[in-house]
Scaffold this motif. Structure first.
Motif, PDB file in Angstrom:
ATOM      1  N   ALA A  70       2.572   1.712  -3.287  1.00 25.98           N
ATOM      2  CA  ALA A  70       1.630   2.207  -4.292  1.00 25.98           C
ATOM      3  C   ALA A  70       1.384   3.705  -4.104  1.00 25.98           C
ATOM      4  O   ALA A  70       1.338   4.477  -5.073  1.00 25.98           O
ATOM      5  N   GLN A  71       1.248   4.134  -2.844  1.00 26.49           N
ATOM      6  CA  GLN A  71       0.997   5.554  -2.596  1.00 26.49           C
ATOM      7  C   GLN A  71       2.226   6.411  -2.900  1.00 26.49           C
ATOM      8  O   GLN A  71       2.098   7.538  -3.375  1.00 26.49           O
ATOM      9  N   LEU A  72       3.409   5.862  -2.614  1.00 26.15           N
ATOM     10  CA  LEU A  72       4.643   6.568  -2.989  1.00 26.15           C
ATOM     11  C   LEU A  72       4.698   6.747  -4.497  1.00 26.15           C
ATOM     12  O   LEU A  72       5.024   7.829  -5.003  1.00 26.15           O
TER      13      LEU A  72
ATOM     14  N   GLU B 122       5.701   6.021 -10.938  1.00 22.87           N
ATOM     15  CA  GLU B 122       6.150   4.645 -10.713  1.00 22.87           C
ATOM     16  C   GLU B 122       7.646   4.469 -10.987  1.00 22.87           C
ATOM     17  O   GLU B 122       8.343   3.769 -10.241  1.00 22.87           O
TER      18      GLU B 122
ATOM     19  N   ASP C   6       0.828  -1.207   0.000  1.00 25.68           N
ATOM     20  CA  ASP C   6       0.000   0.000   0.000  1.00 25.68           C
ATOM     21  C   ASP C   6       0.861   1.255   0.000  1.00 25.68           C
ATOM     22  O   ASP C   6       0.630   2.196  -0.757  1.00 25.68           O
ATOM     23  N   VAL C   7       1.851   1.276   0.908  1.00 20.76           N
ATOM     24  CA  VAL C   7       2.748   2.430   1.002  1.00 20.76           C
ATOM     25  C   VAL C   7       3.467   2.634  -0.327  1.00 20.76           C
ATOM     26  O   VAL C   7       3.547   3.748  -0.847  1.00 20.76           O
TER      27      VAL C   7
ATOM     28  N   LEU D  36       3.251  11.107   4.046  1.00 19.48           N
ATOM     29  CA  LEU D  36       2.831   9.708   3.928  1.00 19.48           C
ATOM     30  C   LEU D  36       3.628   8.806   4.875  1.00 19.48           C
ATOM     31  O   LEU D  36       3.066   7.965   5.589  1.00 19.48           O
TER      32      LEU D  36
ATOM     33  N   ALA E  97       2.245   6.872  -6.486  1.00 16.59           N
ATOM     34  CA  ALA E  97       1.236   7.857  -6.898  1.00 16.59           C
ATOM     35  C   ALA E  97       1.773   9.287  -6.745  1.00 16.59           C
ATOM     36  O   ALA E  97       1.385  10.189  -7.492  1.00 16.59           O
ATOM     37  N   ILE E  98       2.673   9.470  -5.788  1.00 14.72           N
ATOM     38  CA  ILE E  98       3.232  10.816  -5.561  1.00 14.72           C
ATOM     39  C   ILE E  98       4.340  11.147  -6.568  1.00 14.72           C
ATOM     40  O   ILE E  98       4.332  12.205  -7.185  1.00 14.72           O
TER      41      ILE E  98
ATOM     42  N   GLU F  17       2.601   9.243   8.400  1.00 13.57           N
ATOM     43  CA  GLU F  17       1.310   8.588   8.635  1.00 13.57           C
ATOM     44  C   GLU F  17       1.491   7.086   8.860  1.00 13.57           C
ATOM     45  O   GLU F  17       0.872   6.502   9.746  1.00 13.57           O
ATOM     46  N   TRP F  18       2.361   6.462   8.065  1.00 13.71           N
ATOM     47  CA  TRP F  18       2.589   5.020   8.153  1.00 13.71           C
ATOM     48  C   TRP F  18       3.714   4.657   9.116  1.00 13.71           C
ATOM     49  O   TRP F  18       4.076   3.502   9.237  1.00 13.71           O
TER      50      TRP F  18
END
Lengths: 415, 415
Positions: free
Chosen positions: A6-8, A14, A3-4, A56, A10-11, A59-60
């Motif tokens: 994937a979110q990285l 890829e 998840d992390v 992010l 997104a920022i 948060e994680w």
């Protein structure tokens, strides 16, 4: 954790999140002494992306290790072996944002390579003085995080003195905007100086306003033999009184250090008749009138050879010779790597106590481990010495690794 | 409260607790603009006494206002009118603790007068560069609390750059020992720089290690007429490129400022034919060879007069003339006091924006209060200007006092 990742992605996109084998160059330090693992290597391209990545990770609860040119010699940019941390590479943030020749400032991204700051300054007929062996790879962000000194610190100071403003992303993603170009800024507390030298522990430096200087068009360089640190300090006092601000470098090396460089670094040649007990590479620089400058250094050399303080000396006759002298000093890290794994210590001591420090340290380590080889060099005028130890010839690697921490703890306290 | 006073007396001695009328000189600022009251004026003689006083005041919740030479121009060393605070005078802590000519450092109590640091350095054949009008009275502690700049900041930087270590008593009486003489100290965070410039709000500075420099034995001084700030900045760029580090002062003054000084300060004389629109006092200094230095300044003057950038100029022929030029610049505070109460602003602007700042500020204040008289001068190379306003001739004091805050708020934002 995916998840992390994937979110990285997104920022930063890829292709700027590196996983697997391709991480290797980011996870090994320059000396090959430290090796770590990472959840991901993330390469943001802007302050906003750094901010989002930090928020992010906060948060994680994911640790973040910032990295610039990855030229650290102390593992400061290498994550630990847990593989839990994000390695945040600033290398893509490599834009020179602005050059102001009236205000004598340059504003850069943290990921700009030091040598590129030199080039940008030079294009505007200005000079940025921080200079060190890794300047072709190291970045401004790393220079700031480590409060780098380099070879011209005697005249220009460390990165702290060379910096006017900073932009920093804090651990929760907030951006601290201290990107001021003011020469004298007495508004509020000097928070800027907390970030400089904090090794990335207080935030991620993303940008900086640095001071520029007039271009030193004249240089005079000499390589001189002296007996020891104390003789070098006496020489420093004389050169400084005579040369004043012109003295921009005063680099000390022991004879063992020089021998090591001559052995390992191609193209180096001793500019003296015989290997001296110790030597100093010194440089005067000035805005103009090179003839007068060389004459001045020649006079100092003549009088100190006369008095016996300087044992032998060579004065560079042109830029090529000067570069050859510098190649010796700049070859020291390479020589150390080629010889083996050194126990490294970057030591600051009040200048007047340097001689006592070296004598005590040498005696201590040699008593503890006969045959150990001190390789000592550094920016003498700043009281900053690199006190490195190489293992006795033939000692096996395992035993040396085991001995190192105890030798390091022998460091004497001299005030 | 008499309990507190008795306990203070037990710490510092009864004769070092001042009550009643004798407090007056401590409770009025140098310009006579701020007047306060105090529970007691306390004069500790050692770090231990400062520590005990701070602990006591913390216990009793008594505010403390530290004071050095009481030369502040902004009320920073004046207590408020409640009479609840202890005025802590550091004036008795006036010991030069050590001078180290090898390490080029001087260690002093915070209450040492700046001029006495000059003398102590000079006795050891060294130089301490901070120089400002109040140097005969102001103390190192105050210089540090304000991060003072002075006339040589262009070359040597502010107090922050001139300081290696600090000793500070915190508000609860604990002593923070950062009295290091290291040139490069990258251990831990740079807490030292939080105290410098914090105006006594984070602790009471009781001692400092300061940097010393080679004595500049050669000086060349010129007083030149220019059209305005922008012309002065163009001149600065030329002199800096040609003179490099030799340029130690570049002081700008408007014609109105000069006229005010000539009117009020005895012994001042204009070294030019006619009152110019603006002028610059500039000084080059060097470790030796005064003839070459003066020749260099002469060349710069000749070429800039030729190009029309400099309207007129005078080159000091000897130390007496140089002192006479400096007397003009140093007379400005006295002239302001004699003329009346000025609205004072110590402004930092990016150097390149100085011209725009002055134009906008002049237009703004003159529109708001016709006849108001800007008195503008300062250390141009640092982007640091003193932008003062005198009332229109004949305006009554009450009206002026009422107008001042609004004028101050007109300050334009220029980036």
């Amino acid at each position: 954790m995916s998840d992390v990742i994937a979110q990285l992605a997104a920022i930063v996109g890829e292709h700027n999140v590196i996983l697997g084998e391709e991480q290797t160059p980011f996870l090994t330090d320059w000396l090959g002494k430290y090796r770590g693992r990472a959840l991901a290597v993330v390469r943001p391209g802007s302050v906003d992306e750094v901010s989002a990545v930090m928020a992010l990770c906060a948060e994680w609860n994911v640790p973040v290790v910032p990295q610039g040119g990855n030229t650290s010699l102390s593992g400061g940019a290498t994550p630990d072996r847990t593989g839990e941390a994000v390695l945040l590479s600033l290398a893509r943030m490599n834009r020179v944002r602005a050059v102001d020749p009236v205000g004598n400032t340059i504003t850069v991204d943290a990921g700009v390579v030091l040598a590129n700051v030199h080039t940008a300054a030079s294009t505007a007929d200005r000079f940025f003085p921080l200079s060190l062996g890794a300047e072709g790879s190291c970045t401004i962000g790393g220079n700031l995080a480590a409060n780098a000194g380099g070879v011209a610190v005697l005249r220009y100071g460390t990165m702290r003195e060379l910096t006017l403003g900073l932009e920093v992303v804090l651990s929760d993603g907030r951006v601290w905007d201290g990107l001021t170009a003011l020469r004298k800024d007495n508004t509020g507390y000097a928070l800027r100086d907390l970030f400089i030298g904090s090794e990335g522990t207080l935030g991620v430096i993303t940008g900086a306003v640095l001071k520029l200087f007039p271009v030193p068009r004249a240089r005079a360089t000499a390589f001189v033999a002296v007996q020891d640190v104390n003789a070098a300090l006496a020489l420093l006092s004389i050169v400084r009184a005579r040369g004043g601000d012109r003295l921009t470098a005063f680099e000390f090396m022991t004879g063992d250090t020089i021998a090591l460089i001559l052995k390992h670094v191609s193209g180096t040649r001793l500019p003296l008749e015989t290997l001296p007990p110790a030597a100093v590479l010194m440089e005067l620089s000035d805005t103009d009138d090179e003839v007068a400058l060389i004459g001045r250094l020649e006079e100092v050399l003549a009088s100190t050879i006369e008095s016996g303080l300087v044992l032998d000396g060579a004065l560079a006759q042109d830029g090529t010779q000067s570069k050859a002298f510098w190649r010796i000093r700049e070859g020291v890290s390479e020589a150390l790597v080629r010889e083996g794994m050194a126990a490294k210590h970057d030591v600051s001591v009040p200048t007047a106590a340097l001689g006592a420090f070296v004598a005590l340290a040498d005696a201590g380590v040699k008593a503890a481990l006969p045959g150990v080889r001190p390789i000592v060099f550094g920016h003498l005028g700043d009281g900053n010495l690199h006190y490195n130890l190489l293992p006795p010839v033939g000692l096996d690697q395992g035993r040396w690794t085991a001995e190192m921490p105890a030798l390091t703890r022998l460091g004497p306290v001299v005030t």
